[in-house]
Design a protein around this motif. Structure first.
Motif, PDB file in Angstrom:
ATOM      1  N   ASP A 235     -18.880   3.273  56.012  1.00  0.00           N
ATOM      2  CA  ASP A 235     -17.705   3.886  56.636  1.00  0.00           C
ATOM      3  C   ASP A 235     -16.652   2.784  56.803  1.00  0.00           C
ATOM      4  O   ASP A 235     -16.757   1.964  57.713  1.00  0.00           O
ATOM      5  CB  ASP A 235     -18.090   4.474  57.998  1.00  0.00           C
ATOM      6  CG  ASP A 235     -16.927   5.117  58.723  1.00  0.00           C
ATOM      7  OD1 ASP A 235     -15.895   5.392  58.083  1.00  0.00           O
ATOM      8  OD2 ASP A 235     -17.041   5.324  59.941  1.00  0.00           O
ATOM      9  N   MET A 320     -16.409   9.013  55.801  1.00  0.00           N
ATOM     10  CA  MET A 320     -17.822   9.340  55.962  1.00  0.00           C
ATOM     11  C   MET A 320     -18.017  10.470  56.975  1.00  0.00           C
ATOM     12  O   MET A 320     -17.223  10.620  57.910  1.00  0.00           O
ATOM     13  CB  MET A 320     -18.600   8.110  56.415  1.00  0.00           C
ATOM     14  CG  MET A 320     -18.574   6.964  55.417  1.00  0.00           C
ATOM     15  SD  MET A 320     -19.394   7.340  53.860  1.00  0.00           S
ATOM     16  CE  MET A 320     -21.114   7.135  54.342  1.00  0.00           C
ATOM     17  N   HIS A 322     -21.298  13.155  58.937  1.00  0.00           N
ATOM     18  CA  HIS A 322     -22.632  13.085  59.534  1.00  0.00           C
ATOM     19  C   HIS A 322     -23.641  13.937  58.766  1.00  0.00           C
ATOM     20  O   HIS A 322     -23.456  15.141  58.602  1.00  0.00           O
ATOM     21  CB  HIS A 322     -22.599  13.566  60.987  1.00  0.00           C
ATOM     22  CG  HIS A 322     -21.693  12.760  61.863  1.00  0.00           C
ATOM     23  ND1 HIS A 322     -21.940  11.452  62.177  1.00  0.00           N
ATOM     24  CD2 HIS A 322     -20.521  13.089  62.479  1.00  0.00           C
ATOM     25  CE1 HIS A 322     -20.979  10.997  62.966  1.00  0.00           C
ATOM     26  NE2 HIS A 322     -20.107  11.974  63.156  1.00  0.00           N
ATOM     27  N   ALA A 323     -24.724  13.309  58.329  1.00  0.00           N
ATOM     28  CA  ALA A 323     -25.884  14.054  57.854  1.00  0.00           C
ATOM     29  C   ALA A 323     -26.682  14.526  59.067  1.00  0.00           C
ATOM     30  O   ALA A 323     -26.600  13.924  60.153  1.00  0.00           O
ATOM     31  CB  ALA A 323     -26.765  13.157  56.977  1.00  0.00           C
ATOM     32  N   PRO A 340     -28.247  14.088  52.603  1.00  0.00           N
ATOM     33  CA  PRO A 340     -27.900  13.146  51.534  1.00  0.00           C
ATOM     34  C   PRO A 340     -28.301  13.675  50.168  1.00  0.00           C
ATOM     35  O   PRO A 340     -29.236  14.470  50.031  1.00  0.00           O
ATOM     36  CB  PRO A 340     -28.700  11.893  51.910  1.00  0.00           C
ATOM     37  CG  PRO A 340     -28.915  11.999  53.382  1.00  0.00           C
ATOM     38  CD  PRO A 340     -29.071  13.467  53.654  1.00  0.00           C
ATOM     39  N   ILE A 407     -18.968  11.973  52.597  1.00  0.00           N
ATOM     40  CA  ILE A 407     -20.366  12.204  52.251  1.00  0.00           C
ATOM     41  C   ILE A 407     -21.203  12.088  53.521  1.00  0.00           C
ATOM     42  O   ILE A 407     -20.801  11.465  54.507  1.00  0.00           O
ATOM     43  CB  ILE A 407     -20.885  11.247  51.160  1.00  0.00           C
ATOM     44  CG1 ILE A 407     -20.984   9.819  51.674  1.00  0.00           C
ATOM     45  CG2 ILE A 407     -20.047  11.318  49.909  1.00  0.00           C
ATOM     46  CD1 ILE A 407     -21.751   8.933  50.710  1.00  0.00           C
ATOM     47  N   ALA A 408     -22.377  12.692  53.485  1.00  0.00           N
ATOM     48  CA  ALA A 408     -23.249  12.764  54.656  1.00  0.00           C
ATOM     49  C   ALA A 408     -24.003  11.449  54.837  1.00  0.00           C
ATOM     50  O   ALA A 408     -24.591  10.923  53.891  1.00  0.00           O
ATOM     51  CB  ALA A 408     -24.239  13.910  54.491  1.00  0.00           C
ATOM     52  N   ALA A 409     -23.983  10.927  56.079  1.00  0.00           N
ATOM     53  CA  ALA A 409     -24.616   9.637  56.357  1.00  0.00           C
ATOM     54  C   ALA A 409     -25.251   9.643  57.740  1.00  0.00           C
ATOM     55  O   ALA A 409     -24.899  10.460  58.597  1.00  0.00           O
ATOM     56  CB  ALA A 409     -23.591   8.513  56.261  1.00  0.00           C
ATOM     57  N   GLU A 417     -25.445   1.189  57.858  1.00  0.00           N
ATOM     58  CA  GLU A 417     -25.448   2.641  57.800  1.00  0.00           C
ATOM     59  C   GLU A 417     -26.322   3.106  56.633  1.00  0.00           C
ATOM     60  O   GLU A 417     -26.794   2.295  55.837  1.00  0.00           O
ATOM     61  CB  GLU A 417     -24.005   3.144  57.652  1.00  0.00           C
ATOM     62  CG  GLU A 417     -23.140   2.739  58.843  1.00  0.00           C
ATOM     63  CD  GLU A 417     -21.645   2.806  58.573  1.00  0.00           C
ATOM     64  OE1 GLU A 417     -20.892   3.268  59.438  1.00  0.00           O
ATOM     65  OE2 GLU A 417     -21.221   2.358  57.479  1.00  0.00           O
ATOM     66  N   CYS A 419     -26.978   6.312  53.598  1.00  0.00           N
ATOM     67  CA  CYS A 419     -26.537   7.522  52.897  1.00  0.00           C
ATOM     68  C   CYS A 419     -27.417   7.725  51.668  1.00  0.00           C
ATOM     69  O   CYS A 419     -28.302   6.922  51.372  1.00  0.00           O
ATOM     70  CB  CYS A 419     -25.064   7.415  52.496  1.00  0.00           C
ATOM     71  SG  CYS A 419     -24.734   6.232  51.171  1.00  0.00           S
ATOM     72  N   ASP A 423     -24.899  10.135  46.187  1.00  0.00           N
ATOM     73  CA  ASP A 423     -23.656  10.712  46.698  1.00  0.00           C
ATOM     74  C   ASP A 423     -22.397   9.911  46.375  1.00  0.00           C
ATOM     75  O   ASP A 423     -21.335  10.517  46.176  1.00  0.00           O
ATOM     76  CB  ASP A 423     -23.769  10.941  48.205  1.00  0.00           C
ATOM     77  CG  ASP A 423     -24.555  12.207  48.545  1.00  0.00           C
ATOM     78  OD1 ASP A 423     -24.511  13.157  47.742  1.00  0.00           O
ATOM     79  OD2 ASP A 423     -25.204  12.241  49.597  1.00  0.00           O
TER      80      ASP A 423
END
Length: 437
Positions: A235, A320, A322-323, A340, A407-409, A417, A419, A423
């Protein structure tokens, strides 16, 4: 898209290059230099804000501090030709060196730092930290510095001295986050002297600095099948890298006559998003608007042409997201659980913390469909406050249609972080399709 189909589509070389990008970009200043290097290889040339700009076809970029604006002018573009903009940011939460950096206590030499952005403080404990950023010199120039070695560390208190630590850690931002870097009495001027020497400079030539810490552990693939990516500054340097790669690919194809562009593709990589974007290099500055205006003027445009161009312009704000967290799934919206490696996410908030609306959704969906990549939706749990991006700022400042994606992270804003490894390429593919129109 099935897992097998995704993996057949996935180009790991993109993620390999992202890992290299993260390694050369420990600060916003390094991130724009890394992006500029990739754009140069695609035929872009740097322009100065103080020079007059021409209307010749081709790629250009400018750098201001930790921000970069790049654009490709296609053959035959008129002053009313709309733009396709990808907006990102180069900064990440971290610990930044104070103006009087040399400090210490109880026989330890330490470095005074200030907390930048929304930092989960505990993630910076017991990590080997390097220093990076820029030195401002007395002659008016600046020198980038990157010390990728374990110079500093914020040591955690031993559990023997805090038996309740696992019942809830409480860190004082002033007292408990000061890194150590040696033993002995406070030695005023020693930090900057050391950094200057490593940069090949004399300490007396340094007039100021913008220095910050970074985790020296490099980004890496993670998991049994190497299907995840763990690293610092995802991010939002992941989006900066994806947008740079997409713009370069679009420009190379257009220059080679392989594609006709109905829009002018633009990359806007801002600084200071993590602290509100209020700076001369942030999204709230007139930087992007001035660049768009000057390109219109260079093509003989007038206010009417500007209004027409912006009316047809769309911005994709890539940041970025949230997953769903497997250990805290109750904190997520039950009907929206991004995972992800399932493609980029469309970020929606009806209170305009994200700028996406129904029309924007259609633009994003069309880009993903053209690229052949899957996509997901993200919306916050109603009981949880929603973050924000440069998207609403850009929409309000320029009056242009804006869509928020990412993208989900996991572990957002942490020192490291996480991910999906697939992705980044899926996001870059969607951005490329968006820029192509």
């Amino acid at each position: 898209m099935s897992t097998a189909a995704r993996r057949a589509f996935f180009d790991r070389t993109h993620t390999d290059d992202l890992i290299a990008f993260l390694g050369t970009s420990p600060s916003p200043y390094h991130a724009v230099a890394s992006a500029a290097e990739r754009l140069e290889k695609a035929g872009f040339r740097q322009v100065a804000e103080t020079d007059a700009w021409d209307a010749a076809a081709g790629g250009r970029y400018l750098i201001r501090g930790g921000a970069l604006i790049a654009w490709y002018l296609p053959e035959g573009a008129g002053p009313e030709t709309p733009f396709r903009i990808v907006g990102t940011h180069t900064d990440s939460p971290n610990l930044r060196v104070k103006p009087v950096p040399d400090t210490g206590s109880a026989g330890w030499r330490q470095v005074a730092v200030e907390i930048y952005g929304g930092v989960p403080l505990n993630t910076w404990l017991d990590r080997d930290l390097g220093l990076s950023g820029r030195l401002a010199l007395k002659d008016g120039s600046a020198r980038l510095v990157q010390l990728d070695e374990p110079l500093l560390r914020v040591p955690q208190l031993a559990i023997h001295l805090d038996r309740q630590v696992n019942d809830g850690m409480k860190l004082d931002r002033q007292r408990h986050l000061t890194p150590i870097w040696g033993l002995g009495p406070v030695d005023e001027g020693s930090l900057i002297s050391y950094v200057a020497e490593r940069a090949g400079l004399a300490a007396e030539d340094v007039a100021g600095w913008d220095l910050m810490t970074h985790d020296v552990q490099p980004a890496s693939y993670l998991g049994r099948d190497r299907e995840l990516l763990a690293g610092p500054r995802l991010d939002n340097q992941l989006s900066v890298h994806a947008a740079t790669a997409a713009l370069a690919a679009v420009a190379v194809a257009a220059a080679g006559g392989e594609a006709a562009l109905p829009y002018i593709p633009v990359l806007a990589a801002f600084d200071h998003e993590e602290t509100g974007s209020e700076s001369d290099t942030g999204a709230q500055s007139p930087l992007l608007g001035n660049v768009l205006d000057r390109t219109i003027h260079a093509r003989g445009g007038n206010p009417e042409d500007r209004a027409r161009a912006l009316a047809g312009t769309v911005c994709l704000s890539s940041d970025m997201g949230h997953a769903v967290h497997p250990n805290y799934s109750e904190r997520h919206e039950p009907g929206h659980h991004p995972l992800p490696n399932n493609g980029p996410i469309l970020k929606v908030n009806v209170n305009n913390r994200y700028a996406t609306d129904g029309v924007g959704r259609a633009v994003f969906a069309a880009a993903c469909e053209k690229a052949g990549v899957p996509w997901q939706s993200f919306v916050s749990n109603n009981a949880m406050p929603c973050g924000t991006t440069i998207g609403p700022i850009t929409a309000a400042r320029l009056g242009i249609k804006t869509v928020d994606c990412g993208i989900a992270a996991l572990s957002m804003h942490s020192a490291r972080e996480l991910c999906g490894a697939e992705d980044p390429y899926l996001l870059a593919s969607a951005i490329k399709a968006f820029l192509e129109g």
